[in-house]
Design an enzyme around this catalytic site. Sequence first.
Site, short mmCIF file in Angstrom:
data_model
loop_
_atom_site.label_atom_id
_atom_site.label_comp_id
_atom_site.label_asym_id
_atom_site.label_seq_id
_atom_site.Cartn_x
_atom_site.Cartn_y
_atom_site.Cartn_z
N PHE A 171 0.80 -1.22 0.00
CA PHE A 171 0.00 0.00 0.00
C PHE A 171 0.84 1.27 0.00
CE2 PHE A 171 0.97 -0.33 4.51
CZ PHE A 171 1.15 0.99 4.88
N GLU A 217 -4.94 -3.98 -1.73
CA GLU A 217 -6.37 -3.75 -1.72
C GLU A 217 -6.75 -2.48 -0.96
OE1 GLU A 217 -5.69 -7.33 1.10
OE2 GLU A 217 -4.68 -6.31 -0.56
N ARG A 218 -5.76 -1.79 -0.37
CA ARG A 218 -6.04 -0.56 0.36
C ARG A 218 -6.08 0.68 -0.54
NH1 ARG A 218 -1.81 -1.68 5.35
NH2 ARG A 218 -2.75 -3.65 6.06
N LYS A 248 -1.01 -7.54 -8.92
CA LYS A 248 -1.96 -7.63 -7.81
C LYS A 248 -1.57 -6.55 -6.82
CE LYS A 248 -2.78 -8.68 -4.07
NZ LYS A 248 -3.30 -7.79 -2.95
N SER A 255 5.62 -7.09 4.12
CA SER A 255 6.22 -7.43 5.41
C SER A 255 7.09 -8.68 5.28
CB SER A 255 5.14 -7.65 6.47
OG SER A 255 4.42 -8.84 6.17
N CYS A 259 9.50 1.83 3.61
CA CYS A 259 10.44 0.78 3.97
C CYS A 259 11.86 1.33 4.11
CB CYS A 259 10.40 -0.35 2.96
SG CYS A 259 11.00 0.10 1.32
N GLU A 294 9.44 -3.24 13.25
CA GLU A 294 9.22 -2.17 12.29
C GLU A 294 7.89 -1.51 12.64
OE1 GLU A 294 9.45 -1.49 7.48
OE2 GLU A 294 8.50 -3.32 8.21
#
Length: 498
Positions: free
Chosen positions: A149, A176-177, A173, A226, A281, A383
């Site tokens: 996201f 979805e957020r 893909k 993640s 990140c 994190e």
Amino acid sequence: MNEIGHFIDGQRVAGTSGRSADIFNPATGQVTARLALASAAELQSAVDAARAAQPKWAATNPQRRARIFMKFVSLLNDNMQELAELLSSEHGKTVEDSKGDIVRGLEVCEFVCGIPHLMKSEFTEGAGPGIDMYSIRQAVGIGAGITPFNFPAMIPMWMFAPAIACGNAFILKPSERDPSVPMRLAELMMEAGLPKGVLQVVNGDKEAVDGILQHPEIGAVSFVGSTPIAAYVYAEATKNGKRAQTFGGAKNHMIIMPDADLDQAADALIGAGYGSAGERCMAISVAVPVGEATANALVEKLVPRVEALKIGPYTDSAADYGPVVTKASQQKILGLVETGLQEGAKLLVDGRNFRMQGYEDGFFVGSCLFDHVTPDMEIYKQEIFGPVLSVVRAKDYEAAIDLPMRHEYGNGVAIYTRDGDAARDFASRINIGMVGINVPIPTPLAYHSFGGWKRSSFGDLNQHGTDSIRFWTRTKTVTSRWPSGIKDGAEFSMPVMR
């Protein structure tokens, strides 16, 4: 209510699975759209379209493939404001930050405009008597990308640009957020001249991810997210015979030496630690001042800077950062701040009670600054992915460098110093994939590769740069000899070039 489906075979299509997820505006907490979640049948439709399009696309000469990306870059620039506002409305980051997200993806598209040169390989004339030997790079076939996201424009382009430029068809893909920008990118690729079926966008959740990992016709998978999921995706993809590169979490340190310009270092920490609400990140989440005098002076400069940060919705052009992406993210961050207090860290700037007037239901988190954090604390180990900076004091250079060396993550690291010898030693010894010297977020430019070490990365090849060309192609080596001068009769010994 806006309904978002998929992008298959050159057009938007409605979802048919009957499953959906809500899309939120993080600033208001309100649902703005409903996203269709793909079934196995919808993924198969995307694969069918990719399979039909890919051979002709791979046979298209690389100059023509490059021209499509040249046009696409132009369209990205023309539509920059629209894309940035759309991105911000679903992610929450400021519009200027969203433009940076788009531009860093655009730069990879500019890089792959050189695909005619990047696809060149090697040739050896006279490798043996009458024998020539050469290698060629050919597309994997159908590739897939599973993206997070936090960079809904940049990371999809990091994946699909080199994959498509190399002659592959690609199935994206996205998260979805915030799926709307990836859908627009697919439309702009079509407008640039990409044949239908070469780029698909399949929206979904774990069902779609597992479908990609298990599908026999998808030959390569790239993932960013993640670390637990990166490890899962890598294991499942390789188990199913796929080429895989997966990138996970991070805990990026900045070491501040006693000779550093502390104003410069403090400003760098503010931008790198709190920009995009810390949802990067490559965000710096750990400051490591060397020596108590350095630590005290640095903290004295940090506190007023953190307190002065302006938080607001993406529509506020003066905001330094906006909300985090979901309510769950907000609660996780605040929970880790509470844990840090319980573990004994000193919370010098407390943003837990921040409320934005008129946006009380938004997913905002106030700026937090911890001091006297130690390596055994959860706020150091995990994190946090939020606007939280931890100061870990080190007695000397060796103690400072030991911290990132021992941490499980190895994505990015930085050092601030005026000492060239210390900087050179640091860059040589540190076991981290991306290193900054007086640069707080050392994200490489498009023609170098991006990737961490240790538990931040799984797989041998990184994103963008020449590594991406190697990942999205397979090498074929040809040994060629023509009949002239060849003696008759079979040869049964091992061939040697003498």
